[in-house]
Design an enzyme around this catalytic site. Structure first.
Site, short mmCIF file in Angstrom:
data_model
loop_
_atom_site.label_atom_id
_atom_site.label_comp_id
_atom_site.label_asym_id
_atom_site.label_seq_id
_atom_site.Cartn_x
_atom_site.Cartn_y
_atom_site.Cartn_z
N ASP A 98 2.35 2.01 3.39
CA ASP A 98 3.37 1.10 3.96
C ASP A 98 4.77 1.59 3.64
OD1 ASP A 98 1.17 -0.61 4.28
OD2 ASP A 98 1.67 -1.77 2.47
N ASP A 121 -4.88 -13.21 10.54
CA ASP A 121 -3.78 -13.14 9.56
C ASP A 121 -2.56 -13.96 9.95
OD1 ASP A 121 -5.15 -11.46 7.81
OD2 ASP A 121 -4.36 -9.63 8.70
N HIS A 125 0.87 -1.17 0.00
CA HIS A 125 0.00 0.00 0.00
C HIS A 125 0.92 1.23 0.00
CE1 HIS A 125 -2.21 -2.96 2.57
NE2 HIS A 125 -3.33 -2.40 2.16
C1 XLS Z 1 -7.29 -6.57 5.44
C2 XLS Z 1 -6.91 -6.87 4.06
C3 XLS Z 1 -5.79 -6.01 3.51
C4 XLS Z 1 -5.77 -6.10 2.02
C5 XLS Z 1 -5.04 -5.01 1.33
O1 XLS Z 1 -8.00 -7.34 6.09
O2 XLS Z 1 -6.60 -8.21 3.97
O3 XLS Z 1 -4.58 -6.38 4.08
O4 XLS Z 1 -5.25 -7.30 1.60
O5 XLS Z 1 -5.55 -3.76 1.61
NI NI Z 2 -7.28 -9.43 5.75
#
Ligand code: XLS
Ligand code: NI
Ligand code: NI
Length: 434
Positions: free
Chosen positions: A102, A307, A99
């Site tokens: 980032d 995640d 992004h």
């Molecule tokens: C958040 C999303 C984000 C996207 C990119 O939950 O997974 O990380 O992949 O903006």
């Molecule tokens: Ni996500």
């Protein structure tokens, strides 16, 4: 060279029997599976945000990671890029994703953000040239800054819509310049906290108009990559409009964009939506909008987007089975949208998180390929529908009206006879491969 990863060797394939720590046991990029190198099947990418921008916070506590590149200057941003590209090299990962927020410090104004991003894009271009690392996708962060708290495209304030549109343009330009193969839109704040202050008609119209502008701009600049929407049902908002693949497809149809936009499907988001990962993949493929994967794993109890790095071969095998059945990736790939646990402080944790995940994916993909090559699953699926091949069945589906069908059923004394779905046999079959 920075000294961040000092003492950590490059991770390379050593075979399943290796007792070493920094090796791949299953991911041999050059191994040929179904006529294609593993690296070209999997198309791994590293997510800049989790590995290099995230400070280790959670809702109850702040930063746990101490990284020499944390800070708000361009020097910090360049050091972050140096370390990131070192990590791509150590892991031998061909792609990365980012992004805008980032990679560049947040400026005082839009113009300063643009200058910072431009400078970092040039810096990346040099590194990509030197190392051969490629960009799987770029995207705009339209969710972290407080200006986006009530949405980006769907904000009640047109000034925020304007800021978001301008930011998307910058990020599409950056992605195009770096040869990115896709451009992703994840609508983290495109949703609502309460219906009491929300006009659903306006907000979905605004989202549709923004997406049409994105598609228009893609063609205007000659970007050949794929535009991808990443569905997620909620978090951070109570309800996110791009809920799941089915919802996104309905939205695309409504705005006539179903041939222009595909989906980037994330394991954790599928779970949050109450689906399996393979369900979302299979549905996207059947609708012709499968694009790419955000690979991670969600904790099945937490109810939020954890995640984590994937670690279940049987689950991953079923996911890649759908990917392979859909013909594999074209512009898409396997992006690790995965982060360390906040106690995993050491540089080696970053390396081992990814290396382990790559091995799990390699095992999953090989198992999926073996299931396809064996062919029994697909054969049994086809057999299940075989009666539909008869001319009568085809005519009924294509053109018979209800009255014609009624007359035939009544006259022929039709008695459908139920047939076993053979689920247990199919599950046993899958177990032979995973
Ligand atoms: C958040 C999303 C984000 C996207 C990119 O939950 O997974 O990380 O992949 O903006
Ligand atoms: Ni996500
Ligand atoms: Ni994601």
């Amino acid at each position: 060279m920075s000294s961040f990863f000092d003492g950590i060797p490059a991770v390379r394939y050593a075979g399943p029997d290796s007792g070493e720590t920094f090796v791949y046991r299953h991911y041999n990029p050059d191994e040929v599976v179904l006529g294609k190198r593993l690296e070209d099947h999997l198309r791994f990418a590293i997510a800049y945000w989790h590995s290099f921008a995230w400070p280790g916070g959670d809702p109850f506590g702040g930063q746990t990671f101490e990284r020499p590149w944390f800070g708000d200057t361009m020097d910090h941003a360049r050091l972050k890029a140096d370390v990131a590209f070192e990590m791509f090299g150590l892991l031998g990962v061909p792609y990365f994703c980012f992004h805008d927020a980032d990679v560049r410090p947040e400026g005082e104004s839009f113009a300063e953000n643009q200058r910072n991003l431009d400078a970092m894009v040039d810096y990346f271009a040099g590194k990509m040239e030197q190392t051969g690392t490629k960009l799987l996708w770029g995207t705009a962060n339209l969710f972290s800054h407080r200006r986006f708290m009530a949405g980006a495209a769907t904000n009640p304030d047109p000034d925020v819509f304007a800021w978001s549109a301008a930011t998307i343009k910058s990020c599409m330009d950056a992605t195009h310049k770096l040869g990115g193969e896709n451009y992703v839109l994840w609508g983290g704040r495109e949703g609502y906290e309460t219906l009491l202050n929300t006009d659903l008609s306006r907000e979905s119209e605004q989202a549709g108009r923004m997406l049409a502008k994105v598609v228009d701009y893609k063609h205007r600049i000659g970007f050949k990559g794929t535009i991808l929407i990443e569905p997620k049902p909620q978090e951070p908002t109570k309800h996110q409009y791009d809920y799941d693949v089915a919802t996104v497809y309905g939205f695309l149809k409504r705005f006539g964009l179903e041939n222009e936009v595909k989906v980037n499907i994330e394991q954790g988001h599928a779970i949050l939506a109450g689906h399996s990962f393979e369900h979302e993949l299979a549905l996207a493929a059947s609708l012709g909008i499968f694009g790419s994967i955000d690979m991670n794993r969600n904790d099945y109890q937490s109810g939020w987007d954890t995640d984590q790095f994937p670690n279940s071969v049987p689950e991953i095998a079923l996911a890649y089975y759908e990917v392979l059945k859909a013909g594999g990736f074209t512009t898409g790939g396997t992006n690790f949208d995965a982060k360390l646990r906040r106690q995993s402080l050491d540089p080696e944790d970053l390396i081992l998180g990814h290396a382990g995940a790559m091995d799990v994916c390699a095992r999953g993909l090989k198992a999926a390929a073996a299931m396809l090559e064996d062919g029994t699953l697909e054969e049994m699926r086809q057999t299940r529908y075989a009666k539909w091949d008869s001319p009568e069945a085809k005519t009924m589906l294509a053109s018979d009206d209800l009255a014609t069908i009624h007359a035939r059923v009544e006259a022929s004394d039709l008695r459908p006879s139920p047939v076993s779905g053979k689920q247990e046999r199919l599950e046993n079959l899958v177990n032979r491969f995973v």
